[in-house]
Design a protein around this motif. Structure first.
Motif, PDB file in Angstrom:
ATOM      1  N   LEU A   5      61.818  29.495  46.726  1.00 28.54           N
ATOM      2  CA  LEU A   5      61.371  28.108  46.786  1.00 28.54           C
ATOM      3  C   LEU A   5      60.311  27.983  47.877  1.00 28.54           C
ATOM      4  N   GLU A   6      59.164  27.431  47.511  1.00 26.14           N
ATOM      5  CA  GLU A   6      58.073  27.232  48.470  1.00 26.14           C
ATOM      6  C   GLU A   6      58.169  25.819  49.036  1.00 26.14           C
ATOM      7  N   LEU A   7      58.360  25.762  50.340  1.00 22.82           N
ATOM      8  CA  LEU A   7      58.447  24.473  51.034  1.00 22.82           C
ATOM      9  C   LEU A   7      57.215  24.321  51.917  1.00 22.82           C
ATOM     10  N   ALA A  21      55.348  36.074  40.482  1.00 19.23           N
ATOM     11  CA  ALA A  21      54.310  35.073  40.287  1.00 19.23           C
ATOM     12  C   ALA A  21      54.728  33.753  40.910  1.00 19.23           C
ATOM     13  N   GLU A  22      53.719  32.956  41.235  1.00 20.74           N
ATOM     14  CA  GLU A  22      53.980  31.555  41.579  1.00 20.74           C
ATOM     15  C   GLU A  22      53.772  30.748  40.311  1.00 20.74           C
ATOM     16  N   VAL A  23      54.688  29.804  40.068  1.00 19.58           N
ATOM     17  CA  VAL A  23      54.486  28.913  38.920  1.00 19.58           C
ATOM     18  C   VAL A  23      53.823  27.627  39.405  1.00 19.58           C
ATOM     19  N   VAL A  53      58.635  28.866  43.213  1.00 23.97           N
ATOM     20  CA  VAL A  53      58.554  27.495  42.702  1.00 23.97           C
ATOM     21  C   VAL A  53      58.254  26.546  43.865  1.00 23.97           C
ATOM     22  N   ASN A  54      57.250  25.698  43.687  1.00 19.88           N
ATOM     23  CA  ASN A  54      56.924  24.708  44.719  1.00 19.88           C
ATOM     24  C   ASN A  54      57.918  23.554  44.683  1.00 19.88           C
ATOM     25  N   VAL A  55      58.408  23.187  45.850  1.00 26.02           N
ATOM     26  CA  VAL A  55      59.337  22.060  45.950  1.00 26.02           C
ATOM     27  C   VAL A  55      58.700  21.019  46.864  1.00 26.02           C
ATOM     28  N   MET A 103      57.443  29.492  53.482  1.00 25.02           N
ATOM     29  CA  MET A 103      56.739  28.359  54.089  1.00 25.02           C
ATOM     30  C   MET A 103      55.312  28.378  53.577  1.00 25.02           C
ATOM     31  N   ASP A 104      55.010  27.418  52.685  1.00 25.80           N
ATOM     32  CA  ASP A 104      53.716  27.350  52.004  1.00 25.80           C
ATOM     33  C   ASP A 104      52.662  26.741  52.929  1.00 25.80           C
ATOM     34  N   ASP A 105      51.423  27.048  52.682  1.00 22.94           N
ATOM     35  CA  ASP A 105      50.298  26.430  53.403  1.00 22.94           C
ATOM     36  C   ASP A 105      50.478  26.537  54.914  1.00 22.94           C
ATOM     37  N   VAL A 156      56.224  33.749  54.689  1.00 22.28           N
ATOM     38  CA  VAL A 156      55.221  32.797  55.153  1.00 22.28           C
ATOM     39  C   VAL A 156      53.977  32.975  54.288  1.00 22.28           C
ATOM     40  N   LYS A 157      53.411  31.860  53.826  1.00 25.99           N
ATOM     41  CA  LYS A 157      52.181  31.934  53.038  1.00 25.99           C
ATOM     42  C   LYS A 157      51.003  31.477  53.881  1.00 25.99           C
ATOM     43  N   VAL A 158      50.049  32.374  54.047  1.00 24.10           N
ATOM     44  CA  VAL A 158      48.830  32.040  54.787  1.00 24.10           C
ATOM     45  C   VAL A 158      47.975  31.153  53.882  1.00 24.10           C
TER      46      VAL A 158
HETATM   47 MG    MG Z   1      52.712  27.085  46.589  1.00 28.58          MG
END
Ligand code: MG
Ligand code: C2E
Ligand code: MG
Ligand code: MG
Length: 288
Positions: free
Chosen positions: A149-151, A57-59, A117-119, A179-181, A200-202
């Motif tokens: 870690l989502e950067l 999951a993403e928090v 986790v978003n950083v 790599m978020d977004d 990689v997150k689309v």
């Molecule tokens: Mg995120």
């Protein structure tokens, strides 16, 4: 007359500015107190494979504001960034997620789950970021291999060599990076070969145009193709419809996340959804 109107407009503008400045100052003060007052909470949103298996999951942080109710990050993260409070908040988020990983470790039903986790860029740029993360791992006993870690690309705006060094130090501990977004920032594709990324997150901006915009569909295919040839995992965010999911899976996207599979939920509800005690929070989702 025009002059008088202009004067009125200016006074309205000034009053509006004053209201905004006051509201912003109030928000800053409340934000300061909110961590100690334990007003933040994490919501969990599943990431699922093409076979509908939940890998983790993403928090996502939320603020239970005593007066305004549940606030989403869009309503306070910018202020937290500007004031530097994001550093304390980010540490709380990381520590809470790591405690959860440890809590799941002895549960055969959940021990496989990973947490993302978003950083924020500001948090990542702190000189002692690597130490802070190592200390959280030591304090909580979490398995770093379960932590992602989502950067965002904004972290590349300066000192890329520093960023690579920090990521490599944390990757050596077993932590992975996403790599978020992806595709919405201004990064150069050359960084994709230099950064020790595993995912990689689309961005949902692209996902929401599936079926509506053939050019965006081509871009998604290109992102997936690039990620696959660099041996990176791909996750699409904001997946809301079966048609979006089918397009993504058909073109080789390994993981999906979005309302189709469940909205972000507080831990107690999230766990009951995982157990099948509660239906996944979107009625459109039917397990195969
Ligand atoms: Mg995120
Ligand atoms: P993000 O990391 O890109 O997170 C995805 C956002 O999309 C989340 O918004 C999530 O609730 C939302 N979302 C998920 N599925 C769907 C869907 O199917 N459709 C649509 N329209 N939206 C969906 P949220 O929770 O409001 O968070 C917004 C942003 O705030 C996040 O974007 C992230 O950049 C930031 N954020 C959230 N939690 C944290 C945190 O703990 N620390 C930091 N630094 N930033 C955070
Ligand atoms: Mg995202
Ligand atoms: Mg996004």
């Amino acid at each position: 007359r025009a002059k008088a109107d202009g004067g009125n407009a200016l006074r309205f503008f000034e009053a509006d500015m004053q209201t905004r400045i006051t509201a912003r100052a109030a928000l800053e003060n409340e934000l300061h107190a909110a961590i100690a007052a334990r007003q933040f909470v994490l919501h969990y949103q599943s990431q699922v494979t093409s076979e509908n298996r939940v890998v983790g999951a993403e928090v996502l942080v939320r603020w239970h504001h005593p007066v305004r109710g549940l606030l989403l990050p869009g309503q306070f993260i910018d202020v937290a960034e500007d004031t530097g409070l994001i550093i304390a908040l980010g540490l709380w988020v990381l520590e809470t997620a790591c405690r959860q990983l440890t809590a799941w470790r002895d549960d055969p039903q959940r021990q496989h789950l990973q947490l993302s986790v978003n950083v924020s860029a500001r948090q990542f740029r702190e000189g002692d970021f690597v130490d802070q993360v190592s200390q959280v791992l030591a304090r909580t006993g979490a398995d770093p291999r379960k932590l992602k870690l989502e950067l965002t690309e904004s972290l590349l705006h300066e000192k890329v060599a520093d960023a690579i060094g920090k990521m490599e130090a944390l990757a050596a501990l077993g932590i992975r990076f996403s790599m978020d977004d992806f595709g919405t920032g201004y990064s150069s594709l050359s960084y994709m070969t230099q950064l020790p990324l595993s995912q990689v997150k689309v961005d949902k901006f692209f996902v929401h145009r599936i079926g509506l915009d053939a050019k965006v569909e081509s871009i998604i295919q290109a992102i997936i193709g690039m990620a696959r040839s660099l041996e990176l995992e791909i996750v699409a965010e904001g997946v809301e419809t079966p048609a979006q999911r089918d397009f993504l899976v058909r073109h080789g996207c390994g993981l999906c996340q979005g309302y189709l599979f469940g909205v972000p939920q507080p831990l107690e509800i999230y766990e009951r959804e995982l157990d099948g005690e509660l239906p996944a929070s979107n009625p459109a989702f039917l397990p195969q």
